[in-house]
Design an enzyme around this catalytic site. Structure first.
Site, PDB file in Angstrom:
ATOM      1  N   LYS A 230      80.934  53.011 -39.885  1.00 45.46           N
ATOM      2  CA  LYS A 230      80.504  53.904 -38.774  1.00 45.46           C
ATOM      3  C   LYS A 230      80.262  52.529 -37.721  1.00 45.46           C
ATOM      4  O   LYS A 230      79.545  51.357 -37.957  1.00 45.46           O
ATOM      5  CB  LYS A 230      78.865  54.184 -38.734  1.00 45.46           C
ATOM      6  CG  LYS A 230      78.460  54.955 -37.701  1.00 45.46           C
ATOM      7  CD  LYS A 230      77.154  55.047 -37.419  1.00 45.46           C
ATOM      8  CE  LYS A 230      76.174  54.161 -36.820  1.00 45.46           C
ATOM      9  NZ  LYS A 230      76.802  53.843 -35.251  1.00 45.46           N
ATOM     10  N   GLU A 306      73.595  41.270 -42.573  1.00 44.17           N
ATOM     11  CA  GLU A 306      73.830  40.159 -41.650  1.00 44.17           C
ATOM     12  C   GLU A 306      73.166  40.498 -40.258  1.00 44.17           C
ATOM     13  O   GLU A 306      73.612  41.603 -39.751  1.00 44.17           O
ATOM     14  CB  GLU A 306      75.311  39.806 -41.501  1.00 44.17           C
ATOM     15  CG  GLU A 306      75.745  38.664 -41.002  1.00 44.17           C
ATOM     16  CD  GLU A 306      75.640  38.410 -39.555  1.00 44.17           C
ATOM     17  OE1 GLU A 306      74.538  38.095 -38.895  1.00 44.17           O
ATOM     18  OE2 GLU A 306      76.533  38.734 -38.925  1.00 44.17           O
ATOM     19  N   CYS A 340      74.718  36.750 -33.142  1.00 43.08           N
ATOM     20  CA  CYS A 340      73.570  36.660 -34.069  1.00 43.08           C
ATOM     21  C   CYS A 340      73.325  35.127 -34.241  1.00 43.08           C
ATOM     22  O   CYS A 340      71.879  34.832 -34.497  1.00 43.08           O
ATOM     23  CB  CYS A 340      73.755  37.221 -35.433  1.00 43.08           C
ATOM     24  SG  CYS A 340      75.449  36.856 -35.969  1.00 43.08           S
ATOM     25  N   GLU A 389      67.841  45.402 -19.766  1.00 43.94           N
ATOM     26  CA  GLU A 389      66.276  45.462 -19.401  1.00 43.94           C
ATOM     27  C   GLU A 389      65.381  44.698 -20.617  1.00 43.94           C
ATOM     28  O   GLU A 389      64.457  43.794 -20.023  1.00 43.94           O
ATOM     29  CB  GLU A 389      66.002  46.923 -19.765  1.00 43.94           C
ATOM     30  CG  GLU A 389      66.393  47.848 -18.737  1.00 43.94           C
ATOM     31  CD  GLU A 389      65.268  48.075 -17.483  1.00 43.94           C
ATOM     32  OE1 GLU A 389      64.521  47.220 -17.555  1.00 43.94           O
ATOM     33  OE2 GLU A 389      65.789  49.184 -16.799  1.00 43.94           O
ATOM     34  N   GLU A 437      64.699  36.955 -30.964  1.00 48.29           N
ATOM     35  CA  GLU A 437      66.084  37.074 -30.449  1.00 48.29           C
ATOM     36  C   GLU A 437      66.302  37.476 -29.310  1.00 48.29           C
ATOM     37  O   GLU A 437      66.186  38.705 -29.121  1.00 48.29           O
ATOM     38  CB  GLU A 437      66.809  37.629 -31.787  1.00 48.29           C
ATOM     39  CG  GLU A 437      68.219  37.790 -31.576  1.00 48.29           C
ATOM     40  CD  GLU A 437      68.959  38.245 -32.576  1.00 48.29           C
ATOM     41  OE1 GLU A 437      68.538  39.333 -32.922  1.00 48.29           O
ATOM     42  OE2 GLU A 437      69.819  37.666 -33.191  1.00 48.29           O
ATOM     43  N   ILE A 438      66.350  36.744 -28.251  1.00 48.86           N
ATOM     44  CA  ILE A 438      66.789  37.326 -26.719  1.00 48.86           C
ATOM     45  C   ILE A 438      68.115  38.273 -26.552  1.00 48.86           C
ATOM     46  O   ILE A 438      68.290  39.015 -26.082  1.00 48.86           O
ATOM     47  CB  ILE A 438      66.624  36.329 -25.864  1.00 48.86           C
ATOM     48  CG1 ILE A 438      65.064  35.563 -25.785  1.00 48.86           C
ATOM     49  CG2 ILE A 438      67.062  36.770 -24.280  1.00 48.86           C
ATOM     50  CD1 ILE A 438      64.995  34.496 -24.865  1.00 48.86           C
TER      51      ILE A 438
END
Ligand code: NAI
Ligand code: MG
Length: 539
Positions: A230, A306, A340, A389, A437-438
């Site tokens: 997917k 992951e 990541c 955003e 995590e930005i």
């Protein structure tokens, strides 16, 4: 990514060139764009988008070797991040399509030729696939840029070639996978068979659509499994073309099925399917927890994950500052900050801190932002409105919590999802921008005094994916390498991703390893076979 050579090539080409998405939200992304984006101030105009040198020829699901519409006949738009306009409408698979795809993969595994084919035959198909990818390099790269917004030069010169290298690497493994003879009780002959695990479900994200496709598909196929993949709803296009080429290379029907669609529908149906033997997932930590639960609640299929990261990038007192600034910049801003393993906590020794901050700001100001199809562009738009955003929200939170905004912090241009390269100094560990995590072009620079302190602070995170270290001192490098609780430590380099190097996370950054020899165990079962010996005396 790839070898050191490729990393250098990557840095060179880049520098010289100057709550999960619900289907409702994603379908409404055009509307959200016009509603929400007006409130952001703009900096420079974005020129009219360059017409991509490619057309979308495939937009259906690929099930049992055939392109088909979704059972519901529904489609969804995939958007151009440069404008927010639809590129194409793509078949929207859901649970019913997953059922059809699983049935095809099951048949191809249980009855079909794939696991029964010789490993040499499977290898030849994968190698032919790599040749076809090479032929279609630029077309694949253009689709990737159009759907994702990443610089075309990066896609064409780095990512598609890396994908090809990875396919050839695992093609090489296909005929070298075998078990052992085990010296057990002298009365028995004992051997292990390394068998494919069966029908594999794979769910991939949008930040590196083709690379994630190859990291998942190549090892699973080399081991003899069949697949339902997917794609991410933001970037369905390139995987469809790649899968078409894989069939052209001779892949039998049903061995790889590709379903475009949304997470809570198609993704959840795949994770919870009773006839799927294994699940591999890359994406956010929150969705990782969801799919792990779905796997547990259904048939206990093993899951590799992951997930996210907040990787420390440590600049030691003895570092060459100009090199450290460039490397730290690359570690964070590469791929619009959507990595990541991005080096997203830049720890700098107090003696070199001020100089580093000044130079990091100057480097960010020099970063070329613009249409990713234009030559010399280092940074394109973020993937979509939701991410835009989210990143702007983190920038606001950085300012409100008292960090110093050195540069950036606002939208770039007046259309699409571009954000100016942003640098914060005076960042403290407890600020949200130092913890979350930005996943955007926002560098946060923290100050440290000594090694023990930076080790403690670098490890004080739920994540443990990667780390960067810049030092000329071997003892410092060795100390940090062993002390950091992360899956990869890059010393005086970053984002080196050769096919043979294992990649994965400690702690909440994931479970299991991808790439290299370590990945094979994700896709194999070990069967012990015990046979009595007629004449044990011969031992
Ligand atoms: P996500 O983790 O929700 O999406 C990744 C994949 O999971 C997509 O294919 C999506 O359709 C699928 N998915 C979503 N919900 C699902 C469910 N309930 N069941 C099964 N599959 C599901 O990530 P998203 O929303 O696109 O991005 C959110 C954040 O995740 C980003 O801001 C970033 O922090 C992180 N992220 C991390 C990535 C990585 O490489 N580790 C890649 C993409 C995002
Ligand atoms: Mg798109």
């Amino acid at each position: 990514m790839a070898s050191l050579r490729m990393c250098r090539q990557l840095s060179r080409s880049l520098t010289s060139a100057s709550a999960s998405a619900s289907s409702l939200f994603s379908r409404g992304r055009n509307a959200s764009l016009s509603r929400g984006i007006g409130k952001y101030s703009t900096a420079a105009a974005v020129e009219n988008p360059i017409s991509p040198p490619v057309s979308v020829n495939y937009n259906q699901l690929l099930i049992d070797g055939k392109f088909v519409n979704a059972a519901s006949e529904r489609t969804f738009p995939t958007l151009d991040p440069r404008t927010g306009d639809a590129i194409a409408h793509v078949a929207e698979g859901d649970a019913e399509d997953i059922n059809r795809a699983v049935a095809a993969a099951r048949k191809a595994f249980d009855e079909g030729p794939w696991p029964k084919m010789t490993a040499y035959e499977r290898q030849k198909i994968l190698l032919r696939f790599a040749d076809l990818l090479e032929k279609h390099n630029d077309e694949l790269a253009a689709l990737e840029t159009w759907d994702n917004g990443k610089p075309y030069e990066q896609a064409a010169k780095i990512e598609v070639p890396m994908m090809i290298r990875l396919i050839r690497y695992y093609a090489g493994w296909a005929d070298k996978i075998h078990g052992l003879t085990v010296p057990a009780d002298g009365q028995y002959h004992v051997q292990t068979l390394h068998e494919p695990i069966g029908v594999v479900g794979q769910i991939i994200p949008w930040n590196f659509p083709l690379l994630m496709f190859s990291w998942k598909v190549a090892p699973a196929l080399a081991c003899g499994n069949t697949i339902i993949l997917k794609t991410a709803e933001q970037t369905p296009l390139s995987a469809i073309l790649a899968s078409k080429l894989l069939h052209e290379a001779g892949l039998p029907p049903g061995v790889l099925n590709v379903v475009s669609g949304f997470g809570p529908t198609a993704g959840a149906a795949l994770a919870s399917h009773m006839d799927v033997d294994k699940l591999a997932f890359t994406g956010s930590t929150n969705t990782g927890k969801v799919v792990l639960q779905l796997a547990a609640k259904s048939n206990l299929k093993p899951v590799t994950l992951e997930l996210g990261g907040k990787s420390p990038f440590i600049v030691c007192e003895d570092a060459d500052i100009d090199k450290a600034v460039e490397l730290a910049h690359f570690a964070l801003f590469f791929n619009q900050g959507q990595c990541c393993c991005a080096g997203s906590r830049t720890f700098v020794h107090e003696r070199v801190y001020d100089e580093f901050v000044e130079k990091a700001k100057a480097r960010a100001l020099k970063r070329t932002v613009g249409d990713p199809f234009k030559g010399g562009i280092e940074q394109g738009p973020q993937i979509d409105m939701e991410q835009f955003e989210k990143i702007m929200g983190y920038i606001r939170s950085g300012v409100e919590s008292g960090a110093t905004l050195e540069t950036g912090g606002e939208r770039f241009g007046n259309k699409g999802y571009y954000i100016k390269p942003t640098v914060f100094s005076n960042v403290k560990d407890d600020m949200l921008i130092a913890k979350d995590e930005i996943f955007g072009p926002v560098q946060t620079i923290l100050k440290f005094k000594d090694l023990d302190e930076v080790i403690r602070r670098a490890n004080a995170s739920h994540y443990g994916l990667g780390a960067g270290v810049v030092t000329q001192d071997l003892d410092t490098a060795n100390t940090l390498t062993r002390a950091l609780r992360v899956g990869t430590v890059w010393i005086n380099c970053f984002d080196v991703f050769d096919a043979a190097i294992p990649f994965g996370g400690y702690k909440m950054s994931g479970q299991g390893r991808e790439k290299g020899i370590y990945c094979l165990s994700n896709y194999l079962q070990v069967k012990a076979v015990v046979t009595p010996l007629k004449n044990p005396a011969w031992l």
